[in-house]
Design a protein around this motif. Structure first.
Motif, PDB file in Angstrom:
ATOM      1  N   ALA A 204     120.383  13.842  57.398  1.00  0.00           N
ATOM      2  CA  ALA A 204     119.344  12.855  57.689  1.00  0.00           C
ATOM      3  C   ALA A 204     118.012  13.315  57.111  1.00  0.00           C
ATOM      4  CB  ALA A 204     119.208  12.640  59.191  1.00  0.00           C
ATOM      5  N   TYR A 205     117.156  12.315  56.848  1.00  0.00           N
ATOM      6  CA  TYR A 205     115.800  12.545  56.371  1.00  0.00           C
ATOM      7  C   TYR A 205     114.848  11.795  57.289  1.00  0.00           C
ATOM      8  CZ  TYR A 205     118.055  14.078  52.027  1.00  0.00           C
ATOM      9  OH  TYR A 205     118.831  14.737  51.104  1.00  0.00           O
ATOM     10  N   VAL A 206     113.701  12.404  57.562  1.00  0.00           N
ATOM     11  CA  VAL A 206     112.679  11.778  58.399  1.00  0.00           C
ATOM     12  C   VAL A 206     111.517  11.370  57.500  1.00  0.00           C
ATOM     13  CG1 VAL A 206     111.139  12.030  60.375  1.00  0.00           C
ATOM     14  CG2 VAL A 206     113.355  13.204  60.362  1.00  0.00           C
ATOM     15  N   MET A 214     110.949  15.879  56.946  1.00  0.00           N
ATOM     16  CA  MET A 214     111.981  16.760  57.483  1.00  0.00           C
ATOM     17  C   MET A 214     113.336  16.306  56.961  1.00  0.00           C
ATOM     18  SD  MET A 214     112.830  17.647  61.506  1.00  0.00           S
ATOM     19  CE  MET A 214     111.140  18.185  61.764  1.00  0.00           C
ATOM     20  N   GLU A 215     114.228  17.260  56.747  1.00  0.00           N
ATOM     21  CA  GLU A 215     115.593  16.928  56.367  1.00  0.00           C
ATOM     22  C   GLU A 215     116.525  17.970  56.955  1.00  0.00           C
ATOM     23  OE1 GLU A 215     116.760  18.247  52.137  1.00  0.00           O
ATOM     24  OE2 GLU A 215     114.629  17.719  51.961  1.00  0.00           O
ATOM     25  N   GLY A 216     117.778  17.589  57.128  1.00  0.00           N
ATOM     26  CA  GLY A 216     118.762  18.511  57.690  1.00  0.00           C
ATOM     27  C   GLY A 216     120.008  17.754  58.092  1.00  0.00           C
ATOM     28  N   SER A 217     120.931  18.449  58.740  1.00  0.00           N
ATOM     29  CA  SER A 217     122.120  17.780  59.237  1.00  0.00           C
ATOM     30  C   SER A 217     121.722  16.842  60.376  1.00  0.00           C
ATOM     31  CB  SER A 217     123.134  18.806  59.741  1.00  0.00           C
ATOM     32  OG  SER A 217     122.660  19.443  60.918  1.00  0.00           O
ATOM     33  N   GLY A 218     122.585  15.884  60.674  1.00  0.00           N
ATOM     34  CA  GLY A 218     122.305  14.993  61.792  1.00  0.00           C
ATOM     35  C   GLY A 218     122.070  15.762  63.066  1.00  0.00           C
ATOM     36  N   LYS A 219     122.859  16.807  63.282  1.00  0.00           N
ATOM     37  CA  LYS A 219     122.729  17.623  64.495  1.00  0.00           C
ATOM     38  C   LYS A 219     121.400  18.363  64.512  1.00  0.00           C
ATOM     39  CE  LYS A 219     125.240  21.075  67.224  1.00  0.00           C
ATOM     40  NZ  LYS A 219     126.456  21.929  67.301  1.00  0.00           N
ATOM     41  N   SER A 222     118.543  15.851  65.189  1.00  0.00           N
ATOM     42  CA  SER A 222     118.561  15.327  66.562  1.00  0.00           C
ATOM     43  C   SER A 222     118.187  16.379  67.595  1.00  0.00           C
ATOM     44  CB  SER A 222     119.935  14.739  66.895  1.00  0.00           C
ATOM     45  OG  SER A 222     120.935  15.733  66.860  1.00  0.00           O
ATOM     46  N   SER A 223     118.301  17.661  67.231  1.00  0.00           N
ATOM     47  CA  SER A 223     117.946  18.720  68.180  1.00  0.00           C
ATOM     48  C   SER A 223     116.520  19.227  68.000  1.00  0.00           C
ATOM     49  CB  SER A 223     118.918  19.898  68.045  1.00  0.00           C
ATOM     50  OG  SER A 223     118.830  20.477  66.760  1.00  0.00           O
ATOM     51  N   SER A 224     115.802  18.682  67.007  1.00  0.00           N
ATOM     52  CA  SER A 224     114.413  19.085  66.779  1.00  0.00           C
ATOM     53  C   SER A 224     113.514  18.544  67.886  1.00  0.00           C
ATOM     54  CB  SER A 224     113.935  18.559  65.420  1.00  0.00           C
ATOM     55  OG  SER A 224     112.537  18.546  65.330  1.00  0.00           O
ATOM     56  N   GLU A 225     112.737  19.406  68.503  1.00  0.00           N
ATOM     57  CA  GLU A 225     111.846  18.975  69.587  1.00  0.00           C
ATOM     58  C   GLU A 225     110.833  17.947  69.085  1.00  0.00           C
ATOM     59  OE1 GLU A 225     110.003  22.114  71.719  1.00  0.00           O
ATOM     60  OE2 GLU A 225     111.904  23.089  72.280  1.00  0.00           O
ATOM     61  N   GLU A 226     110.352  18.141  67.866  1.00  0.00           N
ATOM     62  CA  GLU A 226     109.380  17.207  67.295  1.00  0.00           C
ATOM     63  C   GLU A 226     109.993  15.810  67.142  1.00  0.00           C
ATOM     64  OE1 GLU A 226     106.792  16.656  63.173  1.00  0.00           O
ATOM     65  OE2 GLU A 226     107.806  18.554  63.597  1.00  0.00           O
ATOM     66  N   ILE A 227     111.226  15.772  66.645  1.00  0.00           N
ATOM     67  CA  ILE A 227     111.915  14.491  66.461  1.00  0.00           C
ATOM     68  C   ILE A 227     112.276  13.880  67.810  1.00  0.00           C
ATOM     69  CG2 ILE A 227     113.933  13.350  65.474  1.00  0.00           C
ATOM     70  CD1 ILE A 227     111.777  14.301  63.474  1.00  0.00           C
ATOM     71  N   LEU A 228     112.672  14.719  68.754  1.00  0.00           N
ATOM     72  CA  LEU A 228     112.984  14.220  70.095  1.00  0.00           C
ATOM     73  C   LEU A 228     111.787  13.507  70.687  1.00  0.00           C
ATOM     74  CD1 LEU A 228     115.003  17.231  71.578  1.00  0.00           C
ATOM     75  CD2 LEU A 228     115.845  14.914  71.265  1.00  0.00           C
ATOM     76  N   ARG A 229     110.611  14.101  70.547  1.00  0.00           N
ATOM     77  CA  ARG A 229     109.399  13.480  71.100  1.00  0.00           C
ATOM     78  C   ARG A 229     109.038  12.206  70.363  1.00  0.00           C
ATOM     79  NH1 ARG A 229     107.552  18.863  71.158  1.00  0.00           N
ATOM     80  NH2 ARG A 229     106.410  18.481  69.220  1.00  0.00           N
TER      81      ARG A 229
END
Length: 233
Positions: A204-206, A214-219, A222-229
């Motif tokens: 995924a890419y943000v 930001m980029e990385g695996s879906g997991k 989804s586990s990034s605190e910044e993305i969670l918020r």
């Protein structure tokens, strides 16, 4: 399969996309998430030739497609399921599916694929003589996806497939995307329902204000605190 390098897109004097780069490998589901106005749909429209970038390049299977027309990209196996579904409301379900095969010269193959879509989406078989505009939102989304699958795409691109749908229908749509990927179709997805999209995504890419932040695996995403918020509450 798809490689976007340093893409820039402007609307007149207003720049919307800034040096965006990302890749979609064969057999993956890749999601771009971001808030309204971040530029997600602009990227997709540029990839499929509906908009022209001001800089950068787009590659498909090693061939540059930056300046190819959307019609040429359809013939190359790229299919877009647009935001808002955009089916033909005054045509029947069958006619909508038939229009999805307009680039295929073999009518028997198109009709065979339509029958396969009826098997994949039994509700469309039940509604085959019904006008598209009379279908529910979920049924219209199924029709839009089925229409894109008539000529077996190598790359299926979906713009906000969950838009306006009930959560239970969204779950069905995402389960379908997982199944299509397992059957060999590569998928690029733009989606605001980040949690569900990331759950099925390989990577995924943000996107924020026209830039990949930001980029990385879906997991991982989804586990990034910044993305969670920001996106997952």
């Amino acid at each position: 399969m798809l490689k976007v390098e340093n893409l820039q897109v402007s609307y007149g004097k207003v720049q919307a996309i800034y040096d965006v780069s990302f890749q979609v490998h064969k057999g993956e589901i890749v999601t771009i998430i971001g808030s309204n106005g971040a530029g997600k749909s602009t990227i997709l429209k540029t990839v499929v030739g509906l908009l022209r970038g001001t800089a950068g390049r787009i590659m498909l299977d090693g061939e540059e497609i930056t300046k190819k027309s959307s019609a040429a990209l359809v013939r190359s196996g790229v299919r877009l399921v647009p935001e808002g579904r955009q089916i033909f409301p005054g045509h029947t379900v069958y006619e909508n599916l038939l229009l999805g095969g307009y680039v295929e010269g073999d009518k028997r193959l198109v009709n065979r694929r339509i029958q396969q879509m009826y098997e994949m989406f039994p509700i469309l078989s039940d509604r085959k003589h019904q006008l598209g505009g009379t279908l529910s939102g979920g049924e219209q989304q199924m029709l839009a996806i089925a229409r894109a699958l008539i000529t077996t795409p190598k790359l299926l691109i979906l713009d906000e497939p969950s838009l306006g749908l009930a959560p239970i229908i969204v779950q069905d749509i995402f389960a379908l995307l997982n199944r299509l990927c397992a059957e060999g179709i590569t998928i690029l997805l733009v989606e605001q329902m980040a949690a569900m999209a990331l759950e099925i995504s390989d990577r995924a890419y943000v996107l924020e204000i026209g830039k990949i932040v930001m980029e990385g695996s879906g997991k991982e995403i989804s586990s990034s605190e910044e993305i969670l918020r920001a996106y997952l509450g």
